[in-house]
Design a protein around this motif. Sequence first.
Motif, PDB file in Angstrom:
ATOM      1  N   GLY A  10     -32.062 -25.120  19.483  1.00 44.23           N
ATOM      2  CA  GLY A  10     -30.891 -24.256  19.351  1.00 44.23           C
ATOM      3  C   GLY A  10     -29.717 -24.973  18.707  1.00 44.23           C
ATOM      4  N   VAL A  24     -30.422 -25.259  14.978  1.00 43.02           N
ATOM      5  CA  VAL A  24     -30.168 -23.998  14.281  1.00 43.02           C
ATOM      6  C   VAL A  24     -28.666 -23.785  14.092  1.00 43.02           C
ATOM      7  CG1 VAL A  24     -30.320 -21.491  14.507  1.00 43.02           C
ATOM      8  CG2 VAL A  24     -32.314 -22.891  14.980  1.00 43.02           C
ATOM      9  N   ALA A  65     -32.350 -20.510   8.893  1.00 42.64           N
ATOM     10  CA  ALA A  65     -31.801 -20.533  10.252  1.00 42.64           C
ATOM     11  C   ALA A  65     -32.253 -19.307  11.035  1.00 42.64           C
ATOM     12  CB  ALA A  65     -30.280 -20.599  10.208  1.00 42.64           C
ATOM     13  N   LEU A  66     -32.296 -18.160  10.384  1.00 40.20           N
ATOM     14  CA  LEU A  66     -32.764 -16.942  11.044  1.00 40.20           C
ATOM     15  C   LEU A  66     -34.228 -17.068  11.436  1.00 40.20           C
ATOM     16  CD1 LEU A  66     -32.090 -14.041  11.904  1.00 40.20           C
ATOM     17  CD2 LEU A  66     -32.820 -13.311   9.637  1.00 40.20           C
ATOM     18  N   ASN A 107     -35.860 -19.854  12.082  1.00 40.84           N
ATOM     19  CA  ASN A 107     -35.928 -20.783  13.211  1.00 40.84           C
ATOM     20  C   ASN A 107     -35.468 -20.129  14.507  1.00 40.84           C
ATOM     21  OD1 ASN A 107     -37.031 -23.036  11.970  1.00 40.84           O
ATOM     22  ND2 ASN A 107     -35.054 -23.747  11.245  1.00 40.84           N
ATOM     23  N   THR A 108     -34.459 -19.272  14.417  1.00 42.02           N
ATOM     24  CA  THR A 108     -34.001 -18.548  15.601  1.00 42.02           C
ATOM     25  C   THR A 108     -35.092 -17.626  16.112  1.00 42.02           C
ATOM     26  OG1 THR A 108     -31.737 -18.631  14.781  1.00 42.02           O
ATOM     27  CG2 THR A 108     -32.216 -17.011  16.486  1.00 42.02           C
ATOM     28  N   TYR A 109     -35.771 -16.946  15.213  1.00 39.47           N
ATOM     29  CA  TYR A 109     -36.872 -16.063  15.599  1.00 39.47           C
ATOM     30  C   TYR A 109     -37.996 -16.851  16.257  1.00 39.47           C
ATOM     31  CZ  TYR A 109     -40.845 -12.923  15.181  1.00 39.47           C
ATOM     32  OH  TYR A 109     -41.954 -12.159  15.454  1.00 39.47           O
ATOM     33  N   LEU A 136     -37.738 -19.681  17.850  1.00 40.25           N
ATOM     34  CA  LEU A 136     -37.252 -20.113  19.161  1.00 40.25           C
ATOM     35  C   LEU A 136     -37.316 -18.965  20.157  1.00 40.25           C
ATOM     36  CD1 LEU A 136     -35.936 -22.330  20.881  1.00 40.25           C
ATOM     37  CD2 LEU A 136     -33.731 -21.570  20.005  1.00 40.25           C
ATOM     38  N   TRP A 137     -36.937 -17.786  19.729  1.00 32.90           N
ATOM     39  CA  TRP A 137     -36.992 -16.610  20.594  1.00 32.90           C
ATOM     40  C   TRP A 137     -38.431 -16.313  21.003  1.00 32.90           C
ATOM     41  CZ3 TRP A 137     -38.980 -11.617  19.471  1.00 32.90           C
ATOM     42  CH2 TRP A 137     -38.707 -10.660  20.456  1.00 32.90           C
TER      43      TRP A 137
END
Length: 74
Positions: free
Chosen positions: A13, A16, A58-59, A61-63, A65-66
């Motif tokens: 996190g 990101v 970044a989006l 990587n966020t996905y 991680l989610w």
Amino acid sequence: MTPTGKTTEAQAGQRVALIMAATGVLWVLFTALGKEYGWPNRVIALFDLAALAGFGFALWNTYQLWRARQTDKG
């Protein structure tokens, strides 16, 4: 129990957040430099596309991680 902020999820996190912040700052910086020095629109558009790629990364990587957190819940 693990210390706060030292888990792999927390580090991902933070990574990101750093990518998003750096992309935004560099995008604004190169746009300002382009206007100041009169760079052609094609060069400024290249930096716009690079910023779009950075935000997309970044989006993504966020996905990821989610999704990893959803898998951990059961």
